[in-house]
Enzyme design. Structure first.
Site, PDB file in Angstrom:
ATOM      1  N   LYS A  83       1.248  -1.164  -0.162  1.00  0.00           N
ATOM      2  CA  LYS A  83      -0.217  -0.034  -0.153  1.00  0.00           C
ATOM      3  C   LYS A  83       0.782   1.204   0.002  1.00  0.00           C
ATOM      4  CE  LYS A  83      -4.225   0.927   2.417  1.00  0.00           C
ATOM      5  NZ  LYS A  83      -5.110   0.929   3.862  1.00  0.00           N
TER       6      LYS A  83
HETATM    7  C1  E4P Z   1      -8.451   2.128   3.703  1.00  0.00           C
HETATM    8  O1  E4P Z   1      -7.464   0.791   2.927  1.00  0.00           O
HETATM    9  C2  E4P Z   1      -7.846   2.641   4.929  1.00  0.00           C
HETATM   10  O2  E4P Z   1      -7.695   1.728   5.488  1.00  0.00           O
HETATM   11  C3  E4P Z   1      -9.632   2.989   5.755  1.00  0.00           C
HETATM   12  O3  E4P Z   1     -10.654   2.590   5.207  1.00  0.00           O
HETATM   13  C4  E4P Z   1      -9.903   4.737   6.242  1.00  0.00           C
HETATM   14  O4  E4P Z   1     -10.828   4.637   6.778  1.00  0.00           O
HETATM   15  P1  E4P Z   1     -11.091   5.988   7.616  1.00  0.00           P
HETATM   16  O5  E4P Z   1     -10.839   7.232   7.365  1.00  0.00           O
HETATM   17  O6  E4P Z   1     -11.823   5.487   8.659  1.00  0.00           O
HETATM   18  O7  E4P Z   1      -9.850   5.980   9.074  1.00  0.00           O
END
Ligand code: E4P
Length: 217
Positions: A83
């Site tokens: 990622k």
């Molecule tokens: C995506 O891969 C992120 O880990 C995640 O969806 C972020 O979500 P949040 O905005 O609730 O922290």
């Protein structure tokens, strides 16, 4: 539509995975902090349990260092999706990883223009954040809709991984639009089963059943 679980909580992943609800997992530095576990150790544990893609995020901000971190993360298991953030360095790292055959999840996407660049850089997944756009009074699901149109126009193979999901409605909207994947916290996925009329209906059935004086077993 594939379901990824947005957590590094191994017990929560296991509960959903045992029901066949988990097609993959996404983690990020904040989720690793919340789990209170070592990133390599917990990611390995998740990869051993889930056969689909498991996203592990780099934390370097320059391409060269991102590539070094990503290569280390990719060694954890064959189902790692590296990622990277949607920055120019992140796109550079994405291209390098994709060229070597690694899955890449480009995260922190907040515009259709960013999503086009991720597809061009060979991302396996683009992660547009719905909830964080809603937080600043924009319509997060509109971004999913725009990216779907653009990717379909050009037959881009990058999968739309709708992220930052906060509600059941987000998931249903993404399903209607045709997002390839949603990633949501375990609690949101579990709350998809809830309906007030289901609870009410069950209560009535059980009351009437008690009045029959019968038993099935
Ligand atoms: C995506 O891969 C992120 O880990 C995640 O969806 C972020 O979500 P949040 O905005 O609730 O922290």
């Amino acid at each position: 539509m594939k379901f990824f679980v947005d957590t590094a909580d191994v017990a929560a992943i296991k509960e959903l995975n045992d029901l066949g609800m988990v097609d993959g997992v996404t983690t990020n530095p904040s989720l690793i902090l919340k789990a209170g576990r070592d990133i390599i150790e917990v990611t390995k544990e998740i990869c051993d349990m889930v056969s689909g893609p498991v996203s592990a995020e780099v934390v370097a901000t320059e391409a060269k260092a991102m590539i070094a971190e990503g290569m280390k993360l990719a060694k954890i298991a064959p189902n790692i999706a590296i990622k990277v953030p949607l920055t120019w360095d992140g796109l550079t790292a994405c291209k390098a990883f994709a060229s070597e055959g690694h899955m890449v999840n480009v995260t922190l996407c907040f515009s259709p223009a960013q999503a086009i660049l991720a597809a061009k850089a060979g991302a396996s997944f683009i992660s547009p954040f719905i909830g964080r756009l809603d937080d600043i009074h924009l319509e997060g699901v509109n971004l999913i809709e725009d990216i779907r149109i653009i990717y379909d126009n050009y037959d881009f193979k990058t999968q739309i991984l709708a992220a930052s999901i906060r509600t059941v409605n987000h998931i249903v909207d993404c399903a209607k639009i045709g997002a390839d994947v949603i990633t949501a916290p375990p609690a949101v996925i579990k709350s998809m089963a809830q309906h007030v009329l289901t609870d009410k209906g069950l209560e009535i059935f059980l009351k009437d059943w008690a009045k029959t004086g019968q038993k099935i077993l």
